[in-house]
Design a protein around this motif. Structure first.
Motif, PDB file in Angstrom:
ATOM      1  N   UNK A  24       0.848  -1.181   0.000  1.00  0.00           N
ATOM      2  CA  UNK A  24       0.000   0.000   0.000  1.00  0.00           C
ATOM      3  C   UNK A  24       0.887   1.236   0.000  1.00  0.00           C
ATOM      4  N   UNK A  25       0.542   2.218  -0.837  1.00  0.00           N
ATOM      5  CA  UNK A  25       1.298   3.466  -0.868  1.00  0.00           C
ATOM      6  C   UNK A  25       0.363   4.584  -1.302  1.00  0.00           C
TER       7      UNK A  25
ATOM      8  N   UNK B 165       5.674   9.962   2.482  1.00  0.00           N
ATOM      9  CA  UNK B 165       4.413   9.649   1.818  1.00  0.00           C
ATOM     10  C   UNK B 165       4.299   8.158   1.532  1.00  0.00           C
ATOM     11  N   UNK B 166       3.172   7.582   1.921  1.00  0.00           N
ATOM     12  CA  UNK B 166       2.940   6.166   1.710  1.00  0.00           C
ATOM     13  C   UNK B 166       3.431   5.291   2.841  1.00  0.00           C
ATOM     14  N   UNK B 167       4.110   5.878   3.814  1.00  0.00           N
ATOM     15  CA  UNK B 167       4.638   5.112   4.938  1.00  0.00           C
ATOM     16  C   UNK B 167       3.580   4.828   5.985  1.00  0.00           C
ATOM     17  N   UNK B 168       4.015   4.172   7.048  1.00  0.00           N
ATOM     18  CA  UNK B 168       3.081   3.668   8.051  1.00  0.00           C
ATOM     19  C   UNK B 168       2.942   4.609   9.231  1.00  0.00           C
ATOM     20  N   UNK B 169       1.714   4.743   9.714  1.00  0.00           N
ATOM     21  CA  UNK B 169       1.442   5.333  11.017  1.00  0.00           C
ATOM     22  C   UNK B 169       0.864   4.203  11.861  1.00  0.00           C
ATOM     23  N   UNK B 170       1.583   3.835  12.923  1.00  0.00           N
ATOM     24  CA  UNK B 170       1.189   2.666  13.713  1.00  0.00           C
ATOM     25  C   UNK B 170       0.915   3.066  15.153  1.00  0.00           C
TER      26      UNK B 170
ATOM     27  N   UNK C 169      -2.565   2.150  11.647  1.00  0.00           N
ATOM     28  CA  UNK C 169      -3.755   2.976  11.841  1.00  0.00           C
ATOM     29  C   UNK C 169      -3.909   3.996  10.720  1.00  0.00           C
ATOM     30  N   UNK C 170      -2.836   4.245   9.958  1.00  0.00           N
ATOM     31  CA  UNK C 170      -2.937   5.224   8.885  1.00  0.00           C
ATOM     32  C   UNK C 170      -1.776   5.140   7.911  1.00  0.00           C
ATOM     33  N   UNK C 171      -1.991   5.752   6.728  1.00  0.00           N
ATOM     34  CA  UNK C 171      -0.950   5.885   5.700  1.00  0.00           C
ATOM     35  C   UNK C 171      -0.564   7.355   5.639  1.00  0.00           C
TER      36      UNK C 171
ATOM     37  N   UNK D 163      -3.964   9.024   6.085  1.00  0.00           N
ATOM     38  CA  UNK D 163      -5.229   8.442   5.650  1.00  0.00           C
ATOM     39  C   UNK D 163      -5.582   7.310   6.608  1.00  0.00           C
ATOM     40  N   UNK D 164      -6.762   7.315   7.201  1.00  0.00           N
ATOM     41  CA  UNK D 164      -7.122   6.264   8.158  1.00  0.00           C
ATOM     42  C   UNK D 164      -7.081   4.881   7.516  1.00  0.00           C
ATOM     43  N   UNK D 165      -6.695   3.888   8.297  1.00  0.00           N
ATOM     44  CA  UNK D 165      -6.574   2.528   7.774  1.00  0.00           C
ATOM     45  C   UNK D 165      -7.919   1.985   7.304  1.00  0.00           C
ATOM     46  N   UNK D 166      -9.014   2.393   7.924  1.00  0.00           N
ATOM     47  CA  UNK D 166     -10.326   1.929   7.478  1.00  0.00           C
ATOM     48  C   UNK D 166     -10.635   2.416   6.069  1.00  0.00           C
TER      49      UNK D 166
END
Length: 481
Positions: free
Chosen positions: A126-127, A234-239, A246-248, A269-272
């Motif tokens: 995902x990116x 950009x495109x990395x992980x928010x955990x 939890x987000x991109x 961007x929220x993971x949902x």
């Protein structure tokens, strides 16, 4: 692990780090400038607090290292290359090309972003859409140093989500969390490749959820965080602290431009939302099919709100309900004011449009409506939103032109209308001066704000068709014959 002791300990550690670095720097400066003194014992030069204890009160000091050790292999570098033709009028001259055959007529643009492996078995990464947009070649570098060529599976510019696949084994994927459970104040960690520094970790808290109304971006429901997010993230992980996605990470807000660096206003961007877009990309051959209510709305002025008996100028005023639409089937009428959707506040026409654009086809939406001084609820089932309209089906004078909705980033900048995505050479539309990339913002056929309204205006084509077009920053009217 209790949040309060964790925060206190981390704050003490950060304060100590700043103190120790400052003290050492000042000691070095003083040594250079002061007169020679007798050598002091080594012990006297080292602060008494030079090392943190292994535990406090019998409890080991908290660390993100164990979690990150599991998560970081799932975050990758995404390298893209795009071949761009150099525009030089001299290249059109055969004589010039013969004299200077070695001058390159093409250049390669390269960029670096981040990505997150969400399925190890299938190699799904995902990116962001803007990371791989218009790329001719996409290479993914894994945390273990392997570099593989990626396959493009699909993307959605309006939510800035893209899905690619890599042919590699022994991958590590990250688990997607329920981003709806995030609360302001929750700790989060951003992982990515800012400015090309690979596998970089920054931390912070959730500053806000459901952030929208930011000009120049697409459909918006952002997580805002003060974890540092810079170009390349950009495109990395928010955990979260459990290592769940939890987000991109997608953008950072800085009035002085993105290259000015982070000021603690990062957006993810929220993971949902990402999960929903990925599901559609896989289901619909790489595209997202959105649902629509089929209505046109406008913002309320204070005078309008008073005339409608409303306490405040909040909500989306229904100006037009398109025939055969989901809104018509639900019973919406011009003059209604929509103030809520599925329990969420709707403060403006833009907010309703943003909410609508994030829902898939077939979604049921319960609308809170004010009508004639009364409150009521109406249930609408969103219908498929047309992706394009051919000019010949609308009006013979437009034959050869293809019309689409504007990119959501333009709409969020305050522009409404339709985009001419293609004009066939020699067609009637071309003869009338229409060109690919034109934005039609008004027409004698009637008012409209999007493709659905544009199409509805041609149920009875006008005798005289005049289009107001924006092209290259200039606006002018065209009489279509």
């Amino acid at each position: 692990m209790r949040p309060l002791p964790t925060l206190l300990t981390l704050s003490l550690a950060a304060a100590f780090g700043a103190f120790a670095a400052t003290g050492l720097h000042e000691w070095l400066d003083n040594r250079a400038e002061a007169a020679p003194l007798a050598p002091a014992p080594v012990a006297s030069l080292v602060p008494a607090t030079a090392a943190l204890p292994a535990s406090v009160g019998g409890q080991p000091l908290p660390s993100l290292a164990p979690m990150l050790q599991q998560v970081m292999p799932a975050v990758v570098s995404v390298n893209t290359k795009q071949v761009v033709r150099v525009r030089n009028p001299f290249f059109n001259d055969p004589f010039f090309r013969r004299l200077f055959p070695d001058i390159p007529q093409e250049r390669i643009n390269e960029s670096l972003g981040s990505g997150v492996i969400i399925d190890a078995a299938k190699g799904y990464v995902l990116t962001n859409h803007h990371v791989i947009e218009n790329a001719d070649d996409v290479q993914v570098t894994l945390a273990d140093g392997r570099t593989v060529k990626a396959e493009f599976l699909g993307s959605d510019a309006d939510t800035d989500i893209a899905l690619i696949r890599i042919p590699a084994d022994k991958l590590t994927a990250i688990q997607l969390a329920d981003s709806a459970q995030l609360r302001v104040g929750d700790f989060v960690v951003a992982i990515g490749n800012p400015f090309g520094f690979t596998q970089t970790v920054t931390s912070g808290i959730v500053s806000a959820v459901g952030r929208s109304g930011i000009r120049g971006l697409g459909y918006q429901n952002f997580i805002q965080t003060d974890a540092s997010i810079n170009p390349g993230n950009s495109g990395g992980a928010l955990v979260d602290l459990q290592g769940r996605l939890v987000g991109i990470n997608t953008a950072s807000f800085n009035p002085q431009g993105s290259m000015a660096g982070n000021i603690g206003l990062g957006l993810a961007i929220p993971s949902n939302m990402a999960r929903s877009v990925v599901d559609q990309l896989l289901k619909n051959n790489g595209v997202v099919i959105r649902g629509t209510l089929g209505l046109e709305t406008q913002n309320l002025s204070a005078q309008m709100a008073q005339g409608l008996g409303l306490e405040s100028a909040r909500g989306a005023l229904v100006a037009r309900v398109l025939p055969g639409s989901a809104a018509a089937a639900a019973g919406l009428q011009p003059g209604d004011v929509v103030v809520g959707a599925n329990g969420e506040r709707v403060d403006s026409a833009e907010a309703l449009h943003n909410y609508e654009g994030l829902q898939p086809v077939g979604s049921a939406v319960t609308l809170d409506v004010h009508r004639d001084g009364k409150s009521l609820q109406l249930r609408a089932v969103l219908k498929e939103q047309a992706r394009a309209a051919g000019g010949a089906a609308l009006d013979p004078r437009l034959d050869g032109a293809t019309f689409t909705d504007l990119p959501e980033s333009l709409r969020q900048s305050g522009i409404s209308g339709v985009l001419i995505s293609e004009v066939k050479r020699g067609s009637r539309a071309a003869q009338n001066g229409l060109a690919s990339g034109d934005v039609i913002v008004a027409a004698s056929a009637g008012d409209f704000s999007d493709l659905a309204g544009w199409r509805a205006n041609f149920t009875r084509p006008p005798q005289r068709l005049v289009l107001r077009i924006v092209r290259g920053g200039a606006q002018y009217d065209v009489l279509v014959r």
